[in-house]
Design an enzyme around this catalytic site. Structure first.
Site, PDB file in Angstrom:
ATOM      1  NE  ARG A 189      -7.708  -8.654   0.451  1.00 21.11           N
ATOM      2  CZ  ARG A 189      -7.246  -7.964  -0.586  1.00 21.11           C
ATOM      3  NH1 ARG A 189      -6.208  -7.144  -0.444  1.00 21.11           N
ATOM      4  NH2 ARG A 189      -7.809  -8.089  -1.775  1.00 21.11           N
TER       5      ARG A 189
ATOM      6  CE  LYS B  72      -4.382  -1.986   1.143  1.00 19.23           C
ATOM      7  NZ  LYS B  72      -5.452  -2.258   2.098  1.00 19.23           N
TER       8      LYS B  72
END
Ligand code: HH2
Length: 264
Positions: A241, A206
């Site tokens: 995840r 991210k």
């Protein structure tokens, strides 16, 4: 939890796994590398992305889930990453046995499905929707507000009949959060763990880590993601995840071994 994006436009792997065979091969590889869960998604939720209609999400994920259910060991869970109960229901019929909802159950049908089928359910926090969530996200106290929201959504899930131990809560890194908000939430992981609900964390590749590491490519952030995984284990996070399963599995296993009380 290994990420299987069956989408043309996901932020770091869009278009790589839209072909049926490519999707199956990638899932197989992630299981070999140590994934316990494969999270199949047919909608990118990157900042600015538009919603994908239920019919199209089903077209993308149902065949892949059905094929994976036939081929993968029973012990590997198949999760569907969707906010729509219509998609979740079709995925369950095809063999999905976990639900991952980035909207925290805004569609109440998702909660009802998890309850009816006895499935684990991930409830994530997001401010707004992917279309506008990164247009100046703001909070008074980000940690308190995200925690209150998640506890409220977990209560709703319990009321709908989902047992507490089957409810994962997820602070939603990057979903309507600035760089500072993301760091505050990661520093507060022990507080989320203290709620008693199992925590799922999604930091993989991210953006907030790009500036820390001075990298422009999401795919260059494997080491950065592993750092958050190791610290997450230390804090008590139960599921991660990730796109890059092998290195994250290693980070988690080493952190877990070091954190576990010794027996000798
Ligand atoms: N992040 C993404 C998608 N789904 N689900 C949970 N529970 N937590 C997350 O942090 C999370 C999630 C975004 O990552 P990705 O699937 O790689 O990208 P895209 O939304 O572009 O498909």
């Amino acid at each position: 939890m290994g990420v299987l994006n069956v989408t043309p436009d996901s932020f770091s792997d869009g278009g790589l796994f839209t072909r049926h065979e490519a999707a199956l091969a990638h899932a197989r590889q992630m299981v070999e590398e140590g994934a316990d869960v494969i999270d199949v998604g047919g909608e990118s939720t990157r900042p600015g992305s538009q919603p994908v209609p239920a019919e199209e999400q089903k077209r993308r994920v149902v065949g892949v889930i059905a094929a994976l259910r036939k081929e993968l060991p029973e012990a590997v869970r198949l999760s569907v990453d969707t906010t729509l109960s219509e998609v979740a229901e079709a995925a369950i019929d095809a063999g999905a046995d976990m639900l991952n909802d980035i909207s925290g159950g805004r569609d109440p049908g998702i909660l009802a499905l998890a309850a009816r089928h006895g499935l684990p359910l991930v409830l994530m926090h997001m401010q707004g929707t992917p279309v506008t969530m990164q247009d100046n996200p703001s909070y008074g106290d980000v940690v308190a507000e995200v925690e209150d929201y998640l506890l409220d959504r977990a209560r709703a899930a319990r009321k709908a009949g989902v047992p507490a131990e089957g409810i994962f809560i997820d602070p939603g890194i990057g979903f309507g959060k600035t760089y500072e908000h993301n760091l505050a939430l990661l520093r507060a992981l022990p507080r989320f763990v203290a709620t008693g609900y199992p925590i799922l964390l999604g930091t993989s590749r991210k953006r907030f880590m790009r500036s820390i590491c001075r990298e422009s490519e999401p795919r260059a952030l494997t080491g950065a993601t592993c750092a958050t995984t190791a610290l997450g284990v230390e804090a008590g996070v139960r599921m991660f995840r990730v796109h890059d399963v092998r290195p994250n599995r290693q980070a988690a296993d080493v952190a877990w071994t070091l954190a576990a009380p010794t027996t000798s």
